[in-house]
Design an enzyme around this catalytic site. Structure first.
Site, PDB file in Angstrom:
ATOM      1  NE  ARG A  72      -0.859  -1.362   3.693  1.00 20.15           N
ATOM      2  CZ  ARG A  72      -0.918  -1.664   4.936  1.00 20.15           C
ATOM      3  NH1 ARG A  72      -2.181  -1.391   6.312  1.00 20.15           N
ATOM      4  NH2 ARG A  72      -0.543  -2.164   5.631  1.00 20.15           N
TER       5      ARG A  72
ATOM      6  CB  CYS B  30      -4.208   0.360  -6.372  1.00 17.62           C
ATOM      7  SG  CYS B  30      -2.605   0.552  -7.097  1.00 17.62           S
TER       8      CYS B  30
END
Ligand SMILES: NC(=O)c1ccc[n+]([C@@H]2O[C@H](COP(=O)([O-])OP(=O)(O)OC[C@H]3O[C@@H](n4cnc5c(N)ncnc54)[C@H](O)[C@@H]3O)[C@@H](O)[C@H]2O)c1
Ligand SMILES: O=c1ccn([C@@H]2O[C@H](COP(=O)(O)OP(=O)(O)O[C@H]3O[C@H](CO)[C@@H](O)[C@H](O)[C@H]3O)[C@@H](O)[C@H]2O)c(=O)[nH]1
Length: 445
Positions: free
Chosen positions: A149, A262
């Protein structure tokens, strides 16, 4: 082992530095000369906590280099493909042109037995496509999706929750596995679980993971909408749900929805994959998830309008945050920027403050004013909107901040502030999914 990393953006730069820190000799190939120059100076061209230190360690050790020269990858045993797979410009599926260009550029430098390991997020079937392009090179293909992340990319890479190998069927399978096990040995030795599967399953694991996170977020945001309708508090509700181990507390923070480079595009790509393969129920489910996310942004704009008495024309609004989440400078598909633009289009004078988003990004949005500090955005404003929960915004003092405003009104789009403290300091406070609720649920042991 010598490895190459093809594409040094948010994923590739972190992966290259991580590989060097695991003891490998790494060449990072990137066509953008500005990025290469910055990385080679030890100054990553984007904000990612811990990356600068890791890149500098790699450069000093002599194990890490960045280049625009494709021939530098020759002699690497593993070539990690980390190029972008953005949403196509006029459709919802993924644009694979960077993947195909990267493979074509790699072909002249591959040796028989090299492993090409795809880390980019791709639709199912991409490995088949890429392997046909590799035919004749003698190289083997693995799909090895990445789960880091932004904002915690370095620690996610050094301490991953799992490593996935998608391998071809046939005799070379164990050979490829051995090479990847060698690359990841320090992590595997540290206990990181490893899933070995086929190409298609590996590709789908990544899409399904991101879509699941998106689904959880849209679920809590839709429940938040109901909470607002009935005067309930989604923050207390999430706290109670999260204490149920079967549900888990992560990805239950209601707010203005998910964004970034994403989740949104991977959700849409997964929708296309489901539809293409005739799984209409999955496509419908994911379409709802996407729609609820768009609604969460739209409802933030509507709440702002309501708080300003029905119109924002000519009204001064201070937006706290432009990045899609805290601890990154990335504005790809950012809810904060989207909402700021929505209000500017309604006629508001919007000033956006973000501590990290680079100035060149601002030039693309002439309808917004950009400043670095919260105080500059809020001075004289009649509505403050907290849309990215940077610590410097969450830590603002409500009494001092009220003095800056022409009217102290706060829309907390991340439920990051304490409503009681802000209301006590004289603010009209509204939280996404909790409305004017005071935060009526507290945890106690
Ligand atoms: N950003 C993340 O946190 C993250 C995490 C996991 C997976 N992913 C996936 O990783 C991939 C890359 O994402 P990103 O966020 O790093 O994108 P990005 O746009 O930041 O980086 C891609 C890089 O590839 C370079 N590139 C383009 N064509 C190239 C070529 N032919 N050869 C070499 N380099 C080339 C670009 O210049 C760019 O620097 C995507 O598939 C994404 O879905 C991203
Ligand atoms: O409780 C939460 C958690 C997240 N978000 C939002 O969700 C979005 C995505 O957040 P996050 O998942 O932390 O960011 P990414 O860096 O985009 O990471 C996701 O996308 C990466 C690229 O595929 C994957 O590798 C990661 O596993 C996956 O979490 C952001 O807008 C967050 O603000 C919320 O609104 N509430």
């Amino acid at each position: 082992m010598k490895v190459s990393v093809i594409g040094c953006g948010y994923l590739g730069a972190v992966h290259a530095a991580t590989m060097a820190s695991l003891g490998h000799t790494v060449v990072g190939l990137e066509p953008d000369a500005t990025k290469v120059w910055a990385l080679a100076q030890g100054l990553p061209p984007f904000h990612e906590p811990g990356l600068q230190e890791l890149v500098q360690e790699g450069l000093i050790s002599g194990r890490l280099e960045f280049t625009t020269e494709p021939s530098a990858v020759a002699g690497s045993s593993v070539h990690f493909i980390c190029v972008g797979t953005p949403q196509a410009k006029t459709a919802m599926d993924a644009d694979l042109s960077q993947i195909l260009a990267a493979i074509d550029a790699l072909l002249p430098y591959l040796h028989p037995g090299d492993v090409v390991a795809g880390k980019s997020t791709v639709p199912v079937g991409t490995s088949e496509l890429v392997s046909r392009r590799l035919e004749g090179s003698g190289a083997f293909l693995a799909w090895n999706p990445e789960f880091l992340r932004q904002g915690s990319a370095v620690s996610d890479s050094l301490h991953p929750e799992r490593i996935v190998y998608g391998l071809p069927s046939g005799g070379n399978r164990s050979r490829i596995q051995t090479v990847l096990d060698t690359v990841y040995a320090p992590l595997l030795d540290g206990g990181t679980p490893r899933i070995v599967t086929d190409w298609a399953t590996a590709e789908l694991i990544k899409s399904a993971a991101n879509a699941f996170l998106a689904m959880k977020l849209s679920y809590i945001n839709a429940v938040g909408e109901l909470c607002e309708q009935v005067g309930a508090d989604v923050v207390g509700l999430s706290l109670a749900l999260g204490l149920d181990g079967r549900i888990g507390a992560d990805y239950l923070k209601a707010g203005v929805g998910f964004g970034g480079g994403c989740l949104p595009k991977d959700l849409r790509s997964f929708r296309v994959q489901a539809k293409d393969h005739g799984v209409d129920s999955l496509e419908e489910l994911l379409s709802l998830v996407d729609g609820i996310n768009a609604d969460a942004r739209y409802r933030a704009g509507e709440s702002a309008l309501r708080m300003c008495g029905g119109s924002v024309v000519g009204r001064r609004i201070g937006v706290l945050g432009a990045a899609f989440k805290a601890d990154t400078d990335d504005v790809r598909d950012s809810p904060a920027l989207d909402i700021a633009l929505q209000l500017a289009a309604e006629g508001a004078q919007v000033t956006v403050s973000d501590p990290r988003v680079p100035e060149h990004t601002w030039l693309a949005y002439p309808q917004l004013s950009f400043v670095r500090h919260a105080e500059q955005a809020l001075r004289g404003a009649e509505l403050a909107m907290l849309l990215t929960p940077w610590p410097e915004f969450v830590g603002l003092d409500p009494a001092e901040t009220a003095l800056l405003m022409s009217v102290p009104r706060m829309y907390d789009g991340r439920n990051a502030l304490d409503p009681v403290a802000w209301k006590t300091a004289g603010w009209e406070y509204y939280g996404a999914g909790r409305g004017m609720a005071l935060g009526s649920v507290q945890a106690a042991h």
